[in-house]
Scaffold this active site. Structure first.
Site, PDB file in Angstrom:
ATOM      1  N   ASP A 303      38.651  -9.513 -73.034  1.00 54.12           N
ATOM      2  CA  ASP A 303      37.450  -8.991 -73.681  1.00 54.12           C
ATOM      3  C   ASP A 303      37.699  -7.500 -73.981  1.00 54.12           C
ATOM      4  O   ASP A 303      38.694  -6.919 -73.547  1.00 54.12           O
ATOM      5  CB  ASP A 303      36.192  -9.210 -72.830  1.00 54.12           C
ATOM      6  CG  ASP A 303      34.929  -9.213 -73.715  1.00 54.12           C
ATOM      7  OD1 ASP A 303      34.999  -8.741 -74.879  1.00 54.12           O
ATOM      8  OD2 ASP A 303      33.868  -9.678 -73.256  1.00 54.12           O
ATOM      9  N   TYR A 304      36.787  -6.923 -74.709  1.00 53.06           N
ATOM     10  CA  TYR A 304      36.908  -5.565 -75.247  1.00 53.06           C
ATOM     11  C   TYR A 304      37.187  -4.542 -74.129  1.00 53.06           C
ATOM     12  O   TYR A 304      36.293  -4.271 -73.317  1.00 53.06           O
ATOM     13  CB  TYR A 304      35.587  -5.232 -75.924  1.00 53.06           C
ATOM     14  CG  TYR A 304      35.634  -4.235 -77.044  1.00 53.06           C
ATOM     15  CD1 TYR A 304      35.548  -4.649 -78.365  1.00 53.06           C
ATOM     16  CD2 TYR A 304      35.720  -2.881 -76.792  1.00 53.06           C
ATOM     17  CE1 TYR A 304      35.546  -3.741 -79.409  1.00 53.06           C
ATOM     18  CE2 TYR A 304      35.730  -1.962 -77.824  1.00 53.06           C
ATOM     19  CZ  TYR A 304      35.639  -2.399 -79.131  1.00 53.06           C
ATOM     20  OH  TYR A 304      35.643  -1.497 -80.159  1.00 53.06           O
TER      21      TYR A 304
END
Ligand code: BGC
Length: 766
Positions: A303-304
């Protein structure tokens, strides 16, 4: 062991064909032959993919390999950055997110394919969560349709639009189970139930990818967030998760496993800590379960910045250490942070990561790119983009699916309104709020495309009807901190005006709820009440005494006990998307008979959370007459609206529950069937739900679990026979050794139109 808890079978089983035996044999032989030749072809293609990967790996420098593992963010409006061009030409970029639009994608792709040494194409990712340009209801809303086919259709339309706009890869479906409505991301998934969640996960993967995600109208899907992100303590986003392996396997894994079985190309590793080992560095979930048990061979993207966040978690000492943890655990591509690209070479030199781990990660990235057909067709057709986006049939589907997703929570008979009503007042802060109709993830959706509720109602009534409008009060995410109390004076004036409009009308539609940015990521709430002064508005409008329907627009269950008691009708519309207003009008005026059901429990008070229907019984189940039982002093322990609840303009009766046997062996399958009759005067939909309880087992089991459902459409007076099967997948559980077993003993069965009531039966497993 392969996890059998996931039901790969369709949600309904129909009786066999009546054709004669010879026809059946010939057909069977043809099917077998066809399947064999498909399997030979698939194997040949797979071998070819692996050969091409071997050839590339043999030529790649370490820098180029690490480059393939890097994904960088584009600009919010879809443009790439200058740095992307530079990196792509050098072969040091694997992917971007948010870069979109055929021209932008082609511009950057050309740098990779024509400018770089090995000509490896980029893969362009984007959050196409519930629509690209044509926006469908939020996933929680679609799940309320209890119709996976609708979700498959909306995902396939989203895929067609996205791919035409150069997007190859969507970060969807989000398949996190969410049992706590305070967590804002409950809006993005299919709700609280693993069985319903698995059905929607399968449907959405099929919708995005089809049989072959290299096709020009398909995208690679990404099941996220692996895993248990929805179990954040206190419902606070990104918060710690500490749950047992049994709960993981029983509650949080099934939708992911269903997605993997449906062939999902990628997964995203979550932000959260998981029993002390953050999900983006967790070898148990990323390698043991995903790769070894489930044999997933696609890629995992972080994820980011979740890799670099391993430092904040207190797992990694520095950025290099963060990269080491994630890569060794099984995260292949790094979103936005750059620990692999920056420190990979040193980590290898110092033997802190293995060459094998790097090569394997690159192999998985290249495999997805090859399967997506990017080496053969790296560019997007700009003309195709123009003719694909927002086709009229896409909008029509958005309208149908939005209406199918709505849940009639209460109706004392005021709905449907007659379209010929002389004056109708459309009131509330969400009555004319185009941006909010799309919810939090909007893809490339434009608010100028959106039909508001006010516009939808105006379009639905005859020209002679007067449509009045008043906003009443304003709501705004920034005012949540002060409970919306800051605008008291303004609100009183607004409410007065709205009441005047209501008094002049023969019917009132009151559109209240949450703004689009009050749910989704980083949008947790401690209160589930109507934000701001909306309750005051509702009390004043309902107090005006006109026939009033409340339309709720929101991304999570809300605590609305006052409305539940005093409103004549409540329609839960979620965030309905581009066609919001038409879909609301279709239901309000009875063109569509609502048939949705809640995929989440509505609590009475936020303090009841997490509140979910498939809970354990405890040693002291709630009992009104006994103080020392599991309940609250200040609020009933029961939900306001239970999971599976939803009304319509028709009535239905369930009869003739039949069980195929009263005693079965542990490996047998038992038939469950019933009849459902439309006892009303309109055509309508009912969702028949099957719940099971294993009464006593070596590990305590929930009071009930959904194990089958079917949405049927019936004419007035029509009866339909609905049949389900319960086998080892539905009756089993993880025992104390984490083995899937069906244990002897009594099983209770309930068929119903919600998680309460219905017809009951039982059988015994010997
Ligand atoms: C979210 C993901 C999303 C990613 C890329 C993250 O902040 O958690 O769901 O896919 O951003 O936009």
């Amino acid at each position: 062991m392969l996890d059998p808890s996931v039901n790969n079978r369709p949600d309904r089983f129909t009786k066999g064909s009546l054709a004669g035996p010879r026809v059946a044999w010939t057909t069977a032989a043809c099917v077998v032959a066809a399947l064999l030749s498909i399997s030979v072809l698939v194997h040949a293609q797979a071998r070819d993919v692996e050969r091409r990967i071997d050839a590339l790996l043999a030529q790649m420098t370490l820098e180029e390999k690490l480059g393939q593992l890097q994904q960088l963010d584009g600009q919010a409006d879809g443009r790439y950055r200058d740095e992307h061009l530079e990196l792509a030409r050098k072969g040091l970029l694997g992917s971007t997110l948010n870069v979109r639009g055929a021209a932008q994608v082609n511009g950057l792709q050309r740098a990779a394919v024509e400018g770089s040494r090995l000509k490896i194409p980029l893969i362009f990712g984007f959050d196409v969560i519930h629509g690209y340009r044509t926006v469908f209801p939020i996933p929680l809303g679609e799940a309320a349709s209890w119709d996976p086919a609708s979700a498959e259709r909306s995902a396939s339309i989203a895929a067609a639009e996205a791919r035409a706009a150069g997007v190859h890869w969507t970060f969807a479906p989000m398949v996190d189970i969410a049992r706590d409505a305070r967590w804002g991301r409950i809006a993005e998934g299919a709700g609280e139930d693993p069985y319903l969640g698995a059905a929607f996960a399968r449907a959405r993967v099929r919708g995005f990818q089809g049989d072959d995600y290299s096709q020009p109208d398909r995208v690679v899907a990404c099941a996220k967030h692996w895993v248990a992100y929805g179990a954040a303590e206190g419902g606070r986003d990104y918060n710690t998760v500490d749950i047992s392996e049994r709960t993981l396997r029983t509650v949080y894994f099934p939708p992911f496993h269903a997605a993997v079985d449906a062939g999902v190309g990628t997964l995203m590793s979550a932000f959260n800590d998981l029993d002390g080992v953050p999900a983006s560095a967790n070898p148990f979930t990323l390698t043991q379960v995903l790769r070894k048990e489930w044999r997933f061979d696609g890629m995992v993207v972080s994820d980011y910045t979740s890799i670099t966040e391993l430092i904040n978690h207190g797992l990694a000492a520095d950025d290099a250490d963060a990269g080491r943890h994630a890569l060794q655990a099984g995260v292949d591509m790094e979103m936005v942070s750059r620990s692999y690209a920056t420190h990979g070479a040193r980590l290898l030199r110092e033997q802190r990561v293995s060459q094998g781990a790097v090569d394997e990660a690159v192999r998985r990235v290249l495999r997805v790119k090859l399967r997506a057909g990017l080496f053969d067709r790296p560019y997007s057709d700009e003309a195709r983009e123009r003719t694909t986006i927002m086709r009229p049939e896409f909008r029509a589907a958005a309208r149908t699916i939005a209406a199918r997703s709505m849940v009639l929570l209460k109706n004392d008979g005021v709905l449907p309104f007659a379209p010929s009503v002389r004056t109708i007042a459309v009131i509330g802060p969400l009555a004319s709020a185009p941006r909010d109709m799309m919810g939090n993830w909007t893809g490339d959706g434009r608010e100028t495309d959106v039909v508001t509720v006010l516009e939808g109602i105006k379009a639905a009534v005859p020209p002679a009807t007067t449509v009045l409008h008043a906003q009443g009060v304003a709501i705004d995410v920034k005012s949540l901190m002060s409970g919306g109390q800051n605008a008291a004076g303004l609100a009183r004036a607004g409410i007065r005006q709205a009441v005047q409009a209501a008094r002049r009308a023969d019917a009132v539609v009151l559109v209240i709820g949450e703004t689009g940015d009050m749910s989704g990521e980083a949008a947790s709430r401690s209160s589930l009440d109507l934000p701001g002064r909306q309750l005051e508005l509702a009390q004043a409008i309902i107090g005006a005494g006109r026939p009033t329907a409340v339309v709720l627009v929101n991304g999570r269950p809300l605590t609305i006990p006052w409305l539940a008691e005093h409103a004549a009708a409540i329609l839960e519309a979620w965030f309905p998307g581009t066609e919001a207003g038409h879909a609301v009008a279709d239901v309000i005026f009875g063109k569509v008979n609502p048939g949705g059901k809640l995929p989440v429990t509505f609590p009475r008070a936020a303090g009841q959370e997490p509140l979910y229907y498939n809970h354990k019984n405890t040693g002291r189940p709630a009992d009104e007459k006994n103080k020392y039982t599991s309940k609250y002093l200040d609020v009933p322990w029961t939900p306001l609206f239970p999971f599976g609840h939803g009304l319509g303009y028709s009535t239905f009766k369930l009869t003739n529950l039949r069980l195929g046997a009263t005693r079965v062996s542990a490996d047998a399958t038992i038939d469950v069937s019933l009849d459902v009759t439309n006892t009303g005067t309109r055509q309508g939909d009912e969702v028949v739900q099957l719940y099971v309880q294993d009464v006593a087992a070596s590990v305590t089991r929930p009071v009930q679990e959904l194990k089958g459902f079917e949405r049927v459409t019936l004419q007035p007076g029509e009866t339909r026979h609905v049949a389900f099967k319960l086998g080892t997948q539905e009756l089993g559980f993880y025992d104390r050794n984490m083995q899937w077993v069906v244990e002897p003993g009594e099983f209770r069965v309930r068929v119903s139109n919600s998680s309460l009531g219905g017809l009951t039966g039982s059988f015994e497993v010997r």
